[in-house]
Enzyme design. Structure first.
Site, mmCIF file in Angstrom:
data_model
loop_
_atom_site.group_PDB
_atom_site.id
_atom_site.type_symbol
_atom_site.label_atom_id
_atom_site.label_comp_id
_atom_site.label_asym_id
_atom_site.label_seq_id
_atom_site.Cartn_x
_atom_site.Cartn_y
_atom_site.Cartn_z
ATOM 1 N N ARG A 1 -79.289 10.799 15.147
ATOM 2 C CA ARG A 1 -78.549 11.210 13.953
ATOM 3 C C ARG A 1 -77.160 11.716 14.321
ATOM 4 N NH1 ARG A 1 -82.345 15.060 13.370
ATOM 5 N NH2 ARG A 1 -83.551 13.320 14.175
ATOM 6 N N GLY B 1 -74.595 16.806 15.608
ATOM 7 C CA GLY B 1 -75.774 15.974 15.886
ATOM 8 C C GLY B 1 -75.585 15.182 17.157
ATOM 9 N N SER B 2 -75.686 13.858 17.041
ATOM 10 C CA SER B 2 -75.644 12.960 18.205
ATOM 11 C C SER B 2 -76.807 13.264 19.153
ATOM 12 C CB SER B 2 -74.306 13.051 18.938
ATOM 13 O OG SER B 2 -73.271 12.646 18.085
ATOM 14 N N HIS B 3 -77.978 13.220 18.592
ATOM 15 C CA HIS B 3 -79.207 13.379 19.370
ATOM 16 C C HIS B 3 -80.384 12.906 18.514
ATOM 17 C CE1 HIS B 3 -78.853 17.412 17.334
ATOM 18 N NE2 HIS B 3 -80.043 17.006 16.934
ATOM 19 N N ALA B 4 -81.544 12.802 19.149
ATOM 20 C CA ALA B 4 -82.793 12.497 18.432
ATOM 21 C C ALA B 4 -83.824 13.550 18.833
ATOM 22 C CB ALA B 4 -83.280 11.093 18.793
#
Ligand code: TYD
Length: 143
Positions: A100, A52-55
């Site tokens: 997230r 993840g580590s993005h929106a």
């Protein structure tokens, strides 16, 4: 602007059977807040690794731990909520606009994601500073 639900756990049908249990989800089910456009899954995640580590600008998601367990951390620019997923008959609904991070994957875990949009890199916010700037703007609009 469209109003989305807050993140929440959705209980999916679970057909219990001595031969093994069965869960399903389909478009048109009132439990699902969007129509499914795509399904992807991650597996063989090494211990200690994060995904993840993005929106997303538009994409809504339902995240299911098909096997094993992992944590999903959701950040709206102000507060963080953490959900532990470990039941294949439950999904975490994630509206657009949340940063997230998925971590704490158990060995052999499988993370399935149902999404409302086909894959399009333009729907991703991968830059954390850009996410913070966008969420600051949104939170200001709410005041
Ligand atoms: P990434 O967004 O980093 O995965 P995660 O959200 O699980 O951390 O995606 C990894 C790569 O896979 C990236 O190059 C984009 C590509 N990808 C697709 O081509 N199609 C898809 O449906 C998804 C989710 C990713």
């Amino acid at each position: 602007m469209e109003k989305y639900s807050e993140p929440h756990i959705i209980d999916l049908p679970c057909i219990r059977d001595p031969r093994g249990n069965l869960t399903f989800v389909q478009n048109g089910d009132s439990r699902l807040p969007f129509d499914i456009a795509r399904v992807y899954w991650t597996y063989d995640v090494p211990a200690g690794e994060e995904r993840g580590s993005h929106a997303h600008h538009q994409g809504q998601e339902l995240i299911v731990a098909l096997s094993g367990s992992f944590n999903v951390e959701l950040f709206d620019g102000v507060a963080t909520r953490t959900f532990t997923l470990n039941r294949p008959f439950q999904g975490l609904y994630v509206p657009p606009g949340l940063w997230r991070t998925l971590d704490n994957f158990s060995s052999g875990s499988v993370c399935m994601v149902l999404t409302s949009v086909p894959y399009d890199e333009a729907d991703y916010i991968r830059d954390y500073d850009e996410f913070i700037a966008l969420s600051l703007g949104k939170n200001k609009d709410k005041e």
